[in-house]
Design a protein around this motif. Sequence first.
Motif, short mmCIF file in Angstrom:
data_model
loop_
_atom_site.label_atom_id
_atom_site.label_comp_id
_atom_site.label_asym_id
_atom_site.label_seq_id
_atom_site.Cartn_x
_atom_site.Cartn_y
_atom_site.Cartn_z
N ASN A 1 0.83 -1.21 0.00
CA ASN A 1 0.00 0.00 0.00
C ASN A 1 0.86 1.25 0.00
N ILE A 2 1.92 1.26 0.80
CA ILE A 2 2.79 2.43 0.91
C ILE A 2 3.94 2.39 -0.09
N THR A 3 4.52 1.21 -0.33
CA THR A 3 5.66 1.13 -1.23
C THR A 3 5.28 1.46 -2.67
N ASP A 4 4.09 1.05 -3.08
CA ASP A 4 3.64 1.35 -4.45
C ASP A 4 3.49 2.86 -4.64
N LYS A 5 2.94 3.55 -3.64
CA LYS A 5 2.77 5.01 -3.74
C LYS A 5 4.12 5.71 -3.76
N LEU A 6 5.03 5.26 -2.90
CA LEU A 6 6.36 5.85 -2.87
C LEU A 6 7.08 5.65 -4.19
N GLN A 7 6.98 4.44 -4.71
CA GLN A 7 7.66 4.14 -5.97
C GLN A 7 7.14 5.01 -7.10
N GLN A 8 5.84 5.14 -7.18
CA GLN A 8 5.24 5.94 -8.25
C GLN A 8 5.67 7.41 -8.16
N GLU A 9 5.62 7.98 -6.98
CA GLU A 9 5.96 9.39 -6.83
C GLU A 9 7.46 9.64 -7.00
N LEU A 10 8.28 8.79 -6.42
CA LEU A 10 9.72 8.99 -6.48
C LEU A 10 10.27 8.77 -7.88
N GLU A 11 9.78 7.74 -8.56
CA GLU A 11 10.23 7.50 -9.93
C GLU A 11 9.78 8.62 -10.86
N GLY A 12 8.62 9.21 -10.58
CA GLY A 12 8.17 10.35 -11.37
C GLY A 12 9.08 11.55 -11.24
N LEU A 13 9.84 11.60 -10.15
CA LEU A 13 10.80 12.69 -9.92
C LEU A 13 12.21 12.30 -10.32
N GLY A 14 12.35 11.10 -10.92
CA GLY A 14 13.64 10.70 -11.45
C GLY A 14 14.50 9.84 -10.54
N ALA A 15 14.02 9.54 -9.33
CA ALA A 15 14.81 8.73 -8.41
C ALA A 15 14.84 7.27 -8.84
N ALA A 16 15.89 6.57 -8.42
CA ALA A 16 15.99 5.12 -8.65
C ALA A 16 15.53 4.42 -7.38
N ILE A 17 14.55 3.53 -7.51
CA ILE A 17 13.88 2.93 -6.35
C ILE A 17 14.11 1.42 -6.29
N GLU A 18 14.28 0.94 -5.08
CA GLU A 18 14.27 -0.51 -4.86
C GLU A 18 13.50 -0.80 -3.58
N VAL A 19 12.53 -1.70 -3.68
CA VAL A 19 11.80 -2.13 -2.49
C VAL A 19 12.67 -3.16 -1.79
N ILE A 20 13.23 -2.80 -0.65
CA ILE A 20 14.22 -3.66 0.01
C ILE A 20 13.60 -4.55 1.08
N SER A 21 12.43 -4.16 1.57
CA SER A 21 11.76 -4.96 2.60
C SER A 21 10.26 -4.82 2.41
N GLN A 22 9.65 -5.86 1.86
CA GLN A 22 8.22 -5.82 1.55
C GLN A 22 7.44 -6.56 2.63
N SER A 23 6.73 -5.79 3.45
CA SER A 23 5.87 -6.40 4.46
C SER A 23 4.57 -6.86 3.82
N THR A 24 3.92 -7.81 4.44
CA THR A 24 2.64 -8.28 3.92
C THR A 24 1.59 -8.21 5.02
N LEU A 25 0.35 -8.08 4.60
CA LEU A 25 -0.76 -8.04 5.55
C LEU A 25 -1.35 -9.44 5.74
N GLN A 26 -1.48 -9.84 6.97
CA GLN A 26 -2.20 -11.07 7.28
C GLN A 26 -3.55 -10.66 7.87
N VAL A 27 -4.55 -10.76 7.03
CA VAL A 27 -5.89 -10.35 7.45
C VAL A 27 -6.49 -11.43 8.33
N TYR A 28 -7.04 -11.03 9.46
CA TYR A 28 -7.66 -11.98 10.37
C TYR A 28 -9.03 -12.39 9.81
N LYS A 29 -9.10 -13.61 9.36
CA LYS A 29 -10.36 -14.13 8.81
C LYS A 29 -11.21 -14.72 9.94
N ASP A 30 -12.49 -14.82 9.68
CA ASP A 30 -13.43 -15.34 10.69
C ASP A 30 -13.30 -14.55 11.99
#
Length: 508
Positions: free
Chosen positions: A263-292
């Motif tokens: 959710n946050i890394t995609d937004k950062l990547q889009q905005e930063l790359e639009g300004l010419g920065a080189a981006i690498e997602v170095i630590s991708q967290s995931t959401l574990q949604v509590y089901k039931d």
Amino acid sequence: MDGVGKVYLVGAGPGDPELITQKGLRLLQTCDVVIYDRLASIGLLKYLKEDCVKINVGKIVGNHAINQEEINRIIVEQAKLHKRVVRLKGGDPFVFGRGGEEILTMEQHGIPYEVVPGITSSIAVPAYAGIPVTHRGASQSFSVVTGHTAEREGSLPEDFKHLAKLEGTLVILMGVGNLEKIAATLMEYGRPPSTPVAVVANGTTIWQEEARGTLQDICQRVKEADIKAPAVIIVGDVAAVHFRSKEEFALSGIKVGVTGTPNITDKLQQELEGLGAAIEVISQSTLQVYKDNREFDEALKSIEAYRWLVFTSTNAVELCFGRWKELQLDFRRLAKLRFAVVGKGTEEALLKQGFRADFLPSQANAVALAKELGALAKQGGDRLLIPRAEQGSEELASILEENSLCFDDIKIYDIQEADRELLPDAGQLRKFDYLTFASASGVHGLLKGMSEEELEQLKAVDMVCIGEATGQALEEYGFVHLLMAHEASASGMVQRILESVQEKERLL
């Protein structure tokens, strides 16, 4: 064959995760297990299902931790356990990728398979360096060869003497370790010493670097530039071509390592790359949604019992309204409900659901939210519903309790940090200009376990944090000179990086 799954040999492309094919991406999103190697971008793993099994069979030059025979065995084993298996391979499976050997093994065991081609580094890496492998007036053909043999370490394929006599571009993969022999052999059998040569390492990634010269001096140029594998060698007149745009942006040349949930890394990547920065997602967290989650479902079904619905993250907004729709509840029941959000980013996420925030604290943090909203809600004796992450601020709940407020604090998801085996080490992290952190858990997920010496190395990197809680987590590891976003959002962090770059430019 009954009870056996299907294996898809998917080419991941040359390094940039955005260069995978649409079909390859679709298979990643739906597979039950993925078997990947070092040359397949780690950035692609964020597309996997939550319950997808990940098996790393990566091989590093000079340290073949898992040999090809063992990889073949793992593929067969997983095909017998899972319905859909993706064997993710760097580049294209059939261009020096040993895909043929894996297929022969599958045929021996009666396992169905399909090959999904990928963009090969032999043409993509030169292209990213501004080198066309064919160009009118310079080269009408190109040959792709390997720079070493599997039989004898440090030896060249026998046909190199014949390749020297061919016209056109010569693209050599896996040859940096034999560069001196390659240059000498090509000159010995007919290529002029003045023939242009380019060596491009880590092509199509933010770490791409290159050395250019001729057959006569390329070894010295590579040594001076400290070029290491993986690299592509381009020999021929086209290696002197530089087809690169001269366009400059505010963050051109700036390298940013990004952490957080998609959710946050995609937004950062889009905005930063639009300004010419080189981006690498170095630590991708995931959401574990509590089901039931019966407590949460019952709260939503009894929504009229609450006066305030409080959101402390964009993830909570999306999950809450997603669950509302799954339960097929009527949106008109929310007519008398008031919404409180922690910051601008959360406010925007709420607006996308069709609702305006009724309350936004003066500062984008949980403490300000609890104190200011608490004072407002206490006046009317209001009841609050707070759906949020397992790692949510403890201060929020304690402040509300101290003020004798009636609220239900329900944990609806957990943030799972990235596999530590996939994280870059301090030596790699120090090459970034900036590292961004959107949560305290993201800080701990990346830095926990590092030695004092490793943490000291990282003090040369500017740390950008989304808010005070994240900053406090960084301070626990000894980082005191922090760049704090003025607004707790992806845009806020981007703006802080821009300000920092401009401040550094003024000091030059």
